[in-house]
Design a protein around this motif. Structure first.
Motif, PDB file in Angstrom:
ATOM      1  N   SER A 148       0.844  -1.180   0.000  1.00 59.23           N
ATOM      2  CA  SER A 148       0.000   0.000   0.000  1.00 59.23           C
ATOM      3  C   SER A 148       0.886   1.240   0.000  1.00 59.23           C
ATOM      4  O   SER A 148       2.058   1.180   0.383  1.00 59.23           O
ATOM      5  CB  SER A 148      -0.910   0.007   1.239  1.00 59.23           C
ATOM      6  OG  SER A 148      -1.737   1.158   1.258  1.00 59.23           O
ATOM      7  N   GLY A 149       0.327   2.362  -0.460  1.00 61.62           N
ATOM      8  CA  GLY A 149       1.073   3.612  -0.402  1.00 61.62           C
ATOM      9  C   GLY A 149       1.135   4.340  -1.727  1.00 61.62           C
ATOM     10  O   GLY A 149       0.313   4.118  -2.633  1.00 61.62           O
ATOM     11  N   SER A 165      -4.958   3.515  -1.939  1.00 64.29           N
ATOM     12  CA  SER A 165      -6.099   3.411  -1.023  1.00 64.29           C
ATOM     13  C   SER A 165      -5.638   3.317   0.427  1.00 64.29           C
ATOM     14  O   SER A 165      -4.686   2.592   0.750  1.00 64.29           O
ATOM     15  CB  SER A 165      -6.945   2.181  -1.357  1.00 64.29           C
ATOM     16  OG  SER A 165      -7.947   1.991  -0.379  1.00 64.29           O
ATOM     17  N   SER A 166      -6.318   4.043   1.311  1.00 65.53           N
ATOM     18  CA  SER A 166      -5.981   4.008   2.738  1.00 65.53           C
ATOM     19  C   SER A 166      -6.850   3.017   3.499  1.00 65.53           C
ATOM     20  O   SER A 166      -6.744   2.899   4.715  1.00 65.53           O
ATOM     21  CB  SER A 166      -6.158   5.406   3.350  1.00 65.53           C
ATOM     22  OG  SER A 166      -7.517   5.828   3.219  1.00 65.53           O
ATOM     23  N   THR A 167      -7.716   2.315   2.777  1.00 61.68           N
ATOM     24  CA  THR A 167      -8.616   1.367   3.443  1.00 61.68           C
ATOM     25  C   THR A 167      -8.361  -0.082   3.051  1.00 61.68           C
ATOM     26  O   THR A 167      -8.739  -0.989   3.789  1.00 61.68           O
ATOM     27  CB  THR A 167     -10.091   1.710   3.124  1.00 61.68           C
ATOM     28  OG1 THR A 167     -10.278   1.687   1.694  1.00 61.68           O
ATOM     29  CG2 THR A 167     -10.450   3.083   3.665  1.00 61.68           C
ATOM     30  N   ALA A 196      -1.028  -7.775  11.129  1.00 57.87           N
ATOM     31  CA  ALA A 196      -1.829  -7.005  12.096  1.00 57.87           C
ATOM     32  C   ALA A 196      -1.294  -5.582  12.241  1.00 57.87           C
ATOM     33  O   ALA A 196      -2.076  -4.615  12.262  1.00 57.87           O
ATOM     34  CB  ALA A 196      -1.836  -7.709  13.450  1.00 57.87           C
ATOM     35  N   THR A 197       0.015  -5.440  12.334  1.00 56.67           N
ATOM     36  CA  THR A 197       0.625  -4.110  12.437  1.00 56.67           C
ATOM     37  C   THR A 197       0.433  -3.339  11.140  1.00 56.67           C
ATOM     38  O   THR A 197       0.135  -2.141  11.143  1.00 56.67           O
ATOM     39  CB  THR A 197       2.127  -4.232  12.754  1.00 56.67           C
ATOM     40  OG1 THR A 197       2.307  -5.009  13.946  1.00 56.67           O
ATOM     41  CG2 THR A 197       2.752  -2.861  12.948  1.00 56.67           C
ATOM     42  N   PHE A 198       0.605  -4.023  10.018  1.00 57.40           N
ATOM     43  CA  PHE A 198       0.407  -3.407   8.704  1.00 57.40           C
ATOM     44  C   PHE A 198      -1.015  -2.839   8.593  1.00 57.40           C
ATOM     45  O   PHE A 198      -1.202  -1.694   8.152  1.00 57.40           O
ATOM     46  CB  PHE A 198       0.650  -4.455   7.618  1.00 57.40           C
ATOM     47  CG  PHE A 198       0.437  -3.965   6.204  1.00 57.40           C
ATOM     48  CD1 PHE A 198       1.475  -3.381   5.494  1.00 57.40           C
ATOM     49  CD2 PHE A 198      -0.795  -4.107   5.584  1.00 57.40           C
ATOM     50  CE1 PHE A 198       1.289  -2.938   4.181  1.00 57.40           C
ATOM     51  CE2 PHE A 198      -1.003  -3.670   4.278  1.00 57.40           C
ATOM     52  CZ  PHE A 198       0.050  -3.078   3.581  1.00 57.40           C
ATOM     53  N   GLN A 199      -2.002  -3.636   9.001  1.00 60.59           N
ATOM     54  CA  GLN A 199      -3.398  -3.192   8.922  1.00 60.59           C
ATOM     55  C   GLN A 199      -3.654  -2.007   9.846  1.00 60.59           C
ATOM     56  O   GLN A 199      -4.423  -1.098   9.505  1.00 60.59           O
ATOM     57  CB  GLN A 199      -4.346  -4.347   9.265  1.00 60.59           C
ATOM     58  CG  GLN A 199      -4.305  -5.522   8.305  1.00 60.59           C
ATOM     59  CD  GLN A 199      -4.738  -5.173   6.886  1.00 60.59           C
ATOM     60  OE1 GLN A 199      -5.442  -4.190   6.656  1.00 60.59           O
ATOM     61  NE2 GLN A 199      -4.315  -5.987   5.916  1.00 60.59           N
ATOM     62  N   ILE A 216       4.870  -2.429   2.843  1.00 61.73           N
ATOM     63  CA  ILE A 216       4.692  -3.795   2.349  1.00 61.73           C
ATOM     64  C   ILE A 216       4.858  -4.772   3.504  1.00 61.73           C
ATOM     65  O   ILE A 216       5.664  -4.537   4.414  1.00 61.73           O
ATOM     66  CB  ILE A 216       5.694  -4.111   1.211  1.00 61.73           C
ATOM     67  CG1 ILE A 216       5.410  -5.482   0.599  1.00 61.73           C
ATOM     68  CG2 ILE A 216       7.126  -4.010   1.699  1.00 61.73           C
ATOM     69  CD1 ILE A 216       6.170  -5.741  -0.703  1.00 61.73           C
ATOM     70  N   THR A 217       4.081  -5.833   3.496  1.00 61.10           N
ATOM     71  CA  THR A 217       4.238  -6.887   4.492  1.00 61.10           C
ATOM     72  C   THR A 217       4.241  -8.245   3.813  1.00 61.10           C
ATOM     73  O   THR A 217       3.477  -8.481   2.867  1.00 61.10           O
ATOM     74  CB  THR A 217       3.121  -6.852   5.561  1.00 61.10           C
ATOM     75  OG1 THR A 217       3.329  -7.920   6.498  1.00 61.10           O
ATOM     76  CG2 THR A 217       1.735  -7.005   4.946  1.00 61.10           C
TER      77      THR A 217
END
Length: 365
Positions: A148-149, A165-167, A196-199, A216-217
């Motif tokens: 994301s980003g 997207s931020s969602t 979990a941290t990424f979300q 990225i995860t």
């Protein structure tokens, strides 16, 4: 199931086809002499076969130990058949300039392989034996990573991917080699160990709060596609790459895989490692500096201690004295902590204070 055309050059295709043909020719030659054919596979599970280069990371030694896969030995006959099937499948894929996923291969021949893990291992063994990147075989793996980003790019089939997207995050592509027209204004790339941290960072809109960036995860131990994606972005964008992992031996090892590579994939190190990766957090010294509450810390288990001892013996540790100091501190204190432990200081401490300050004031190793 065969998929769309893969991104391979004619010279690359010829090299792969020649390599497979040479293996088959040697088998046929042995059979013509009434000899039981055998295959020689480099041993990908021994540290003795790996050397360390500070520029590349872990790479397979040229004089690596090997495994002999004999066709007339009960212990290896099945493996011999499985390798031949993968060679046959990949030859067809390369010759027709198509590709398939490892999952497709397994479901086409479930009785021969028995499990998906066997296919995964055999494909990597064949790639190592032929001395060609796995993507050159036309065999792709389903990705588990998310990204994301500030990033847009085109897939090989022309699909435009927008990661802004931020969602909702975008699944990492299964065909990294086919990605083109990468556009980004990102100032850095942040590798996040856990989903979990990424979300949580996605929910907190971290990329908007900080400078434009890419997150990225690999959802724990990274798959090859996640590693290839980070490497490709690093090659194209020339921006710093940071890691955010738990302050435990597991997290440190994951960070080392991104930076230095892994023993099992050391034969493909040059396309997978990112030597300039920085350890942003969570540092063992951060636990003391930030006075993370004691009840948020977790005692090291015996397994943790064994993993830490193993890491301290890795060939790349002496190349990173500051990392060594952090690992020694963990070993001394005998505590570990998850990234989520920072919530014990404040619910928004990670997003609003910890990461902005780390990135602003250079708090990385």
């Amino acid at each position: 199931m065969m998929r769309n055309r893969a991104a391979r050059e004619p010279e690359e295709e010829r090299q792969v086809l020649n390599s497979i043909e040479n293996v088959i020719l040697e088998i046929v030659t042995h059979l013509s002499k009434s000899e039981a054919p055998a295959l020689v596979i480099p041993n990908r599970s021994s540290w003795d076969n790996v050397s360390f280069d500070s520029v590349i990371g872990l790479q397979m030694s040229s004089a690596s130990a090997v495994r002999m896969i004999r066709s007339d030995c009960p212990k290896t006959a099945t493996t011999f058949s499985q390798i031949l099937k993968i060679l046959s499948v990949t030859y067809t894929l390369v010759q027709s300039n198509t590709y398939s996923t490892k999952r497709d291969i397994y479901y086409n021949y479930p009785q021969l392989f028995g499990s998906q893990k066997v296919v995964d291992k055999i494909v990597d063994d064949v790639s190592c034996m032929l001395k060609v990147p796995r993507r050159s075989l036309g065999v792709l793996a389903t990705s588990k990573g998310l990204i994301s980003g500030d990033l847009c790019y085109l897939e090989e089939d022309g699909t435009r991917i927008d990661c802004h997207s931020s969602t909702a995050a975008v699944a990492v592509s299964s065909n990294i080699a086919g990605i083109r027209n990468i556009f980004s204004s990102a100032k850095f790339i942040l590798i996040v160990e856990k989903d979990a941290t990424f979300q949580r960072l996605l929910h907190d809109d971290l990329c908007a709060k900080l400078s434009p960036c890419i997150m990225i995860t690999g959802k724990g131990f990274p798959d090859v596609n996640s590693r290839l994606m980070v490497r490709k972005l690093w090659d194209v964008l020339h921006v710093p790459v940071f890691t955010l992992v738990d302050a435990d031996p597991h997290g440190i090892e994951i960070m080392c895989i991104y930076k230095y590579g892994s023993m099992a994939m050391s034969f493909e190190a040059e396309s997978l490692t990112i030597p300039s990766i920085k350890w942003l957090g969570l540092l063992p010294s951060d636990l003391e500096r930030l006075q993370v509450p004691r009840n948020a810390l977790i005692p090291l288990t015996k397994t943790d201690e064994n993993k830490l001892d193993s890491l301290l013996k890795r060939p790349y540790v002496t190349d990173q004295p500051e990392w060594l100091k952090e690992m020694k501190l963990m070993q001394k204190n005998r505590f570990k902590a998850e990234i989520q432990s920072l919530a014990a200081i404040g619910p928004d401490f990670l997003t609003n204070i910890y990461l902005p300050n780390k990135l602003r004031y250079g708090g990385w190793l």
